[in-house]
Design a protein around this motif. Structure first.
Motif, PDB file in Angstrom:
ATOM      1  N   GLU B  54     107.036  30.741  92.844  1.00  0.00           N
ATOM      2  CA  GLU B  54     107.552  30.923  91.068  1.00  0.00           C
ATOM      3  C   GLU B  54     108.234  29.856  90.348  1.00  0.00           C
ATOM      4  O   GLU B  54     108.094  30.524  89.284  1.00  0.00           O
ATOM      5  N   CYS B  55     108.652  28.309  91.352  1.00  0.00           N
ATOM      6  CA  CYS B  55     109.049  28.026  89.974  1.00  0.00           C
ATOM      7  C   CYS B  55     107.406  26.952  89.586  1.00  0.00           C
ATOM      8  O   CYS B  55     108.481  25.923  88.853  1.00  0.00           O
ATOM      9  N   ILE B  56     107.024  27.564  89.030  1.00  0.00           N
ATOM     10  CA  ILE B  56     105.135  26.542  89.172  1.00  0.00           C
ATOM     11  C   ILE B  56     105.082  26.123  87.354  1.00  0.00           C
ATOM     12  O   ILE B  56     105.634  27.361  86.646  1.00  0.00           O
ATOM     13  N   ILE B  57     104.962  25.297  86.949  1.00  0.00           N
ATOM     14  CA  ILE B  57     104.740  25.060  85.767  1.00  0.00           C
ATOM     15  C   ILE B  57     103.646  24.276  85.169  1.00  0.00           C
ATOM     16  O   ILE B  57     103.733  23.445  85.831  1.00  0.00           O
ATOM     17  N   GLU B  58     103.453  24.204  83.530  1.00  0.00           N
ATOM     18  CA  GLU B  58     102.462  23.350  83.890  1.00  0.00           C
ATOM     19  C   GLU B  58     103.217  22.733  82.197  1.00  0.00           C
ATOM     20  O   GLU B  58     104.034  22.763  81.457  1.00  0.00           O
ATOM     21  N   LEU B  59     102.934  21.174  82.559  1.00  0.00           N
ATOM     22  CA  LEU B  59     103.608  19.772  81.463  1.00  0.00           C
ATOM     23  C   LEU B  59     102.279  20.134  80.715  1.00  0.00           C
ATOM     24  O   LEU B  59     101.144  20.571  81.381  1.00  0.00           O
ATOM     25  N   GLU B  60     102.358  19.486  79.124  1.00  0.00           N
ATOM     26  CA  GLU B  60     101.652  19.468  78.464  1.00  0.00           C
ATOM     27  C   GLU B  60     100.404  18.561  78.407  1.00  0.00           C
ATOM     28  O   GLU B  60      99.075  19.198  77.915  1.00  0.00           O
ATOM     29  N   ASN B  61     100.267  17.933  80.041  1.00  0.00           N
ATOM     30  CA  ASN B  61      98.880  17.498  80.379  1.00  0.00           C
ATOM     31  C   ASN B  61      97.812  18.151  80.706  1.00  0.00           C
ATOM     32  O   ASN B  61      97.260  17.775  81.081  1.00  0.00           O
ATOM     33  N   GLY B  62      98.597  19.239  81.219  1.00  0.00           N
ATOM     34  CA  GLY B  62      97.873  20.102  81.686  1.00  0.00           C
ATOM     35  C   GLY B  62      97.926  20.528  83.458  1.00  0.00           C
ATOM     36  O   GLY B  62      97.888  21.047  84.492  1.00  0.00           O
ATOM     37  N   GLU B  63      98.778  19.190  83.978  1.00  0.00           N
ATOM     38  CA  GLU B  63      99.234  19.334  85.482  1.00  0.00           C
ATOM     39  C   GLU B  63     100.053  20.081  85.807  1.00  0.00           C
ATOM     40  O   GLU B  63     101.191  20.372  84.985  1.00  0.00           O
ATOM     41  N   THR B  64      99.993  21.254  86.905  1.00  0.00           N
ATOM     42  CA  THR B  64     100.948  21.749  87.081  1.00  0.00           C
ATOM     43  C   THR B  64     101.938  21.323  88.351  1.00  0.00           C
ATOM     44  O   THR B  64     101.466  20.812  89.121  1.00  0.00           O
ATOM     45  N   VAL B  65     102.868  21.607  88.592  1.00  0.00           N
ATOM     46  CA  VAL B  65     103.668  20.976  89.582  1.00  0.00           C
ATOM     47  C   VAL B  65     105.589  22.349  89.202  1.00  0.00           C
ATOM     48  O   VAL B  65     105.231  23.164  89.045  1.00  0.00           O
ATOM     49  N   LEU B  66     106.076  22.175  90.715  1.00  0.00           N
ATOM     50  CA  LEU B  66     106.738  23.027  91.263  1.00  0.00           C
ATOM     51  C   LEU B  66     107.797  22.281  90.906  1.00  0.00           C
ATOM     52  O   LEU B  66     108.144  21.475  90.796  1.00  0.00           O
ATOM     53  N   ALA B  67     108.821  23.255  89.858  1.00  0.00           N
ATOM     54  CA  ALA B  67     110.076  22.480  89.334  1.00  0.00           C
ATOM     55  C   ALA B  67     110.917  21.887  90.168  1.00  0.00           C
ATOM     56  O   ALA B  67     111.604  20.675  90.231  1.00  0.00           O
ATOM     57  N   CYS B  68     110.878  22.877  91.295  1.00  0.00           N
ATOM     58  CA  CYS B  68     111.665  22.584  92.686  1.00  0.00           C
ATOM     59  C   CYS B  68     110.865  21.128  93.543  1.00  0.00           C
ATOM     60  O   CYS B  68     112.564  20.043  94.186  1.00  0.00           O
ATOM     61  N   GLN B  69     110.190  20.862  92.602  1.00  0.00           N
ATOM     62  CA  GLN B  69     109.487  19.751  93.738  1.00  0.00           C
ATOM     63  C   GLN B  69     109.029  18.743  93.440  1.00  0.00           C
ATOM     64  O   GLN B  69     108.701  17.659  93.132  1.00  0.00           O
ATOM     65  N   THR B  70     110.037  18.389  92.336  1.00  0.00           N
ATOM     66  CA  THR B  70     109.761  17.249  90.791  1.00  0.00           C
ATOM     67  C   THR B  70     111.211  16.850  90.770  1.00  0.00           C
ATOM     68  O   THR B  70     112.409  17.690  90.308  1.00  0.00           O
ATOM     69  N   LEU B  71     111.414  15.413  90.278  1.00  0.00           N
ATOM     70  CA  LEU B  71     112.241  14.763  90.098  1.00  0.00           C
ATOM     71  C   LEU B  71     111.835  14.346  88.353  1.00  0.00           C
ATOM     72  O   LEU B  71     110.848  14.077  88.758  1.00  0.00           O
ATOM     73  N   VAL B  72     112.845  14.109  87.754  1.00  0.00           N
ATOM     74  CA  VAL B  72     112.838  13.813  86.727  1.00  0.00           C
ATOM     75  C   VAL B  72     112.483  12.386  87.158  1.00  0.00           C
ATOM     76  O   VAL B  72     113.698  11.691  87.092  1.00  0.00           O
ATOM     77  N   ASP B  73     111.674  11.690  86.158  1.00  0.00           N
ATOM     78  CA  ASP B  73     111.298  10.121  86.402  1.00  0.00           C
ATOM     79  C   ASP B  73     110.799   9.686  84.971  1.00  0.00           C
ATOM     80  O   ASP B  73     110.697   9.041  84.607  1.00  0.00           O
TER      81      ASP B  73
END
Lengths: 467, 82
Positions: B54-73
């Motif tokens: 449910e925390c799926i987000i779309e980045l500007e480059n079109g990639e979709t990721v889960l916010a809970c499975q993404t580290l800020v890098d």
């Protein structure tokens, strides 16, 4: 020539890591597949360069194991998702660089852990309502709280641990509500103290738990979450000794964050896709895998460690990680039965205690079936597809008695999470109508949402050789 | 600004996040509760462990990721269709 894996371990939590470290001493080719960003599973949130030790002894022990694991020669595929697995032990995995790899191991250990279950209520799908597990993960990974206020509610023990962690990180708990009454909690405490490993954990958490207990209200539950686009307030009610809401006791409390949990359920999607049979026993956490004394599943050469065999926490996971590793060694002919018995006898005795602790946990996390049966019609059941209670009860009214038939009729379980959130709720609703379903919701490849261009890309073995 | 900080943009909002923290944590800390793309953003991180999606987000480059499975890098730009 492709590298032949003797064993693939699915999951790098306590059980998977212990299994890998045990097997590593026997010069086998081991591969661990895990979808997490970092090893350690949901319990141990290992940070490569961060401070994340804890007051809790079991946690620190786990942290040590993770450190050993990352410096071991075991093949560790992190942030990798299982796309397909079949009953021939053929595994298709998507690596973190989006490439598809095929692995055909001789043996498999499923150490896939558990996820949290929440008894649904009106508005539980509003942003701002999170699980106590999510709360714990966010706290452990960041080392700090993320909101000025929080209301914690639920049953069992997880919301206690989450609350204690929130206080440990300097947060303020606005209110703490526990469905369980005090006698229930006393039972839990004595069971915890009967297990030596738990005793140390318990005393480490005791000061924060006592702080929580002072403000805790026993015998209360959340019956509704309200808000326009996100959580603004919750409705609570007092419950009687049978866990039923006392009419007229309802009251409203403002909050922007609610953490709630009602226990754990094993992750079995991958294991059932591999053909492992399940059975249902709510005393040990609901749906689990059929296993024998070697922790071998109904599929030869496939073993289960930790939550998949029964809910029981970190101690049980670690013990079964080790036991299942020895079973793999026996299966591969690396040790004989005499050595096996010698290596596992003490572990099996400790496991009995851990299983018994798990039973106490599970006894406190059962859904209230009366309430489940009478959930308001507009309560969301399948959060992905937005399927309401009304549609589920209508499907049952048509004579449907299984999770899979209800899925086909209503689409509950067909969304992004593939039924991981709602299938156990549908099971409980069915049960409240007298229908016992002992099967896992049917899963299909791809087991995780995967884009078409990745699915259409070339599949190779891990060493790059063609399939 | 420390080298350990990254800029996160969520629609018109912008804030700093520490390198290595969970993206879901950064969003919640900045009161962005409804991150998910499903159901007109009336969903947000729930399970925190990559299960509920449910925390799926779309980045500007079109990639979709889960916010809970993404580290800020790195600096990140998240689309907000709301």
């Amino acid at each position: 020539m492709t590298k032949d894996y003797d064993v693939v371990i699915i999951g790098a939590g306590f059980a998977g890591i212990k299994a890998a470290l045990t097997l590593e001493k026997y010069s086998l080719n081991i591969c661990v597949i895990d979808e997490g960003i970092l090893p350690g599973g949901q319990f141990i949130r290992y940070k490569k360069d961060g401070i994340n030790s804890s007051k809790i002894p079991t946690y620190n022990k786990g942290l040590e194991l993770v450190k050993q694991f990352v410096s071991s020669p075991v093949t560790y595929l992190k942030q990798s998702e299982l796309i397909l697995i079949n009953d021939q032990k053929e595994i298709l995995v998507k690596l973190n660089n989006d490439s598809l790899k095929m692995i055909k191991p001789k043996t498999i250990i499923f150490a896939t852990g558990a996820r949290e279950i929440v008894q649904p209520f009106k508005g539980w799908d509003l942003p701002g309502v999170i699980t106590t597990g999510a709360m714990q993960i966010l706290l452990k990974t960041s080392g700090q709280t993320f909101n000025d206020e929080i209301i914690i509610a639920g049953s069992g023990i997880l919301h206690y641990v989450a609350g204690a962690t929130w206080l440990e990180k300097g947060g303020k708990v606005t209110s703490f509500y526990d469905v369980n009454t005090f006698p229930d909690k006393f039972k839990m405490l004595t069971s915890a103290l009967a297990s030596s490993d738990k005793r140390a954990d318990f005393f480490a958490m005791l000061p924060d738990m006592l702080k929580l207990q002072m403000s805790a209200k026993n015998g209360y539950k959340v019956i509704e979450a309200k808000g326009d686009k996100k959580l603004e307030s919750i409705i609570l009610a007092k419950v009687d000794g049978n866990n039923n809401v006392i009419k007229g006791s309802e009251f409203e409390q403002k909050t922007s964050l609610l953490a709630i949990g009602n226990g754990l359920v094993a992750n079995l999607d991958v294991a059932t896709a591999a053909g492992c049979e399940t059975f249902y026993d709510e005393q040990i956490g609901g749906l689990v895998l059929k296993t024998n004394q070697f922790l071998e599943t109904s599929q030869k050469g496939i073993f289960a460690a930790g939550a998949p065999s029964s809910i029981g926490g970190a101690d049980k996971a670690e013990l079964e990680g080790e036991i299942s590793a020895y079973s793999v060694l026996l299966n591969l002919g690396k040790i004989d039965e005499h050595i096996y018995k010698e290596l596992t006898s003490v572990l099996l005795t400790s496991r009995k205690k851990a299983v018994s602790f798990g039973k106490t946990l599970s006894s406190m996390q059962q859904f209230n079936l009366d309430e489940i049966k009478n959930l308001p019609e507009e309560t969301t059941i399948c959060r992905c597809e937005n399927i309401k209670m009304k549609e589920i009860t209508e499907a049952i009214g048509l004579g449907l008695t299984s999770i899979n038939s209800i899925k086909k009729k209503t689409r509950a379980g067909m969304g992004n999470c593939q039924g991981k959130t709602c299938s156990e709720l549908v099971r409980a609703i069915l049960k409240s109508h007298g229908h016992i379903d002992t099967n896992h919701i049917k899963t299909r490849a791809p087991l995780k949402p995967t884009s078409i261009d990745i699915l259409a890309s070339e599949i190779t073995f891990l060493d790059g050789s063609k399939v | 600004m420390s080298v350990n900080n990254h800029t996160i943009k969520f629609g018109t909002m912008q804030f700093q996040a520490n390198k290595g923290e969970l993206l879901l944590f950064s969003l919640l800390k900045n009161d962005i509760y409804a991150q998910g793309k499903a159901h007109n953003r009336n969903r947000g991180g729930f399970c925190g462990m990559g299960v509920c999606q449910e925390c799926i987000i779309e980045l500007e480059n079109g990639e979709t990721v889960l916010a809970c499975q993404t580290l800020v890098d790195k600096d990140m730009e998240i689309r907000d269709d709301d």
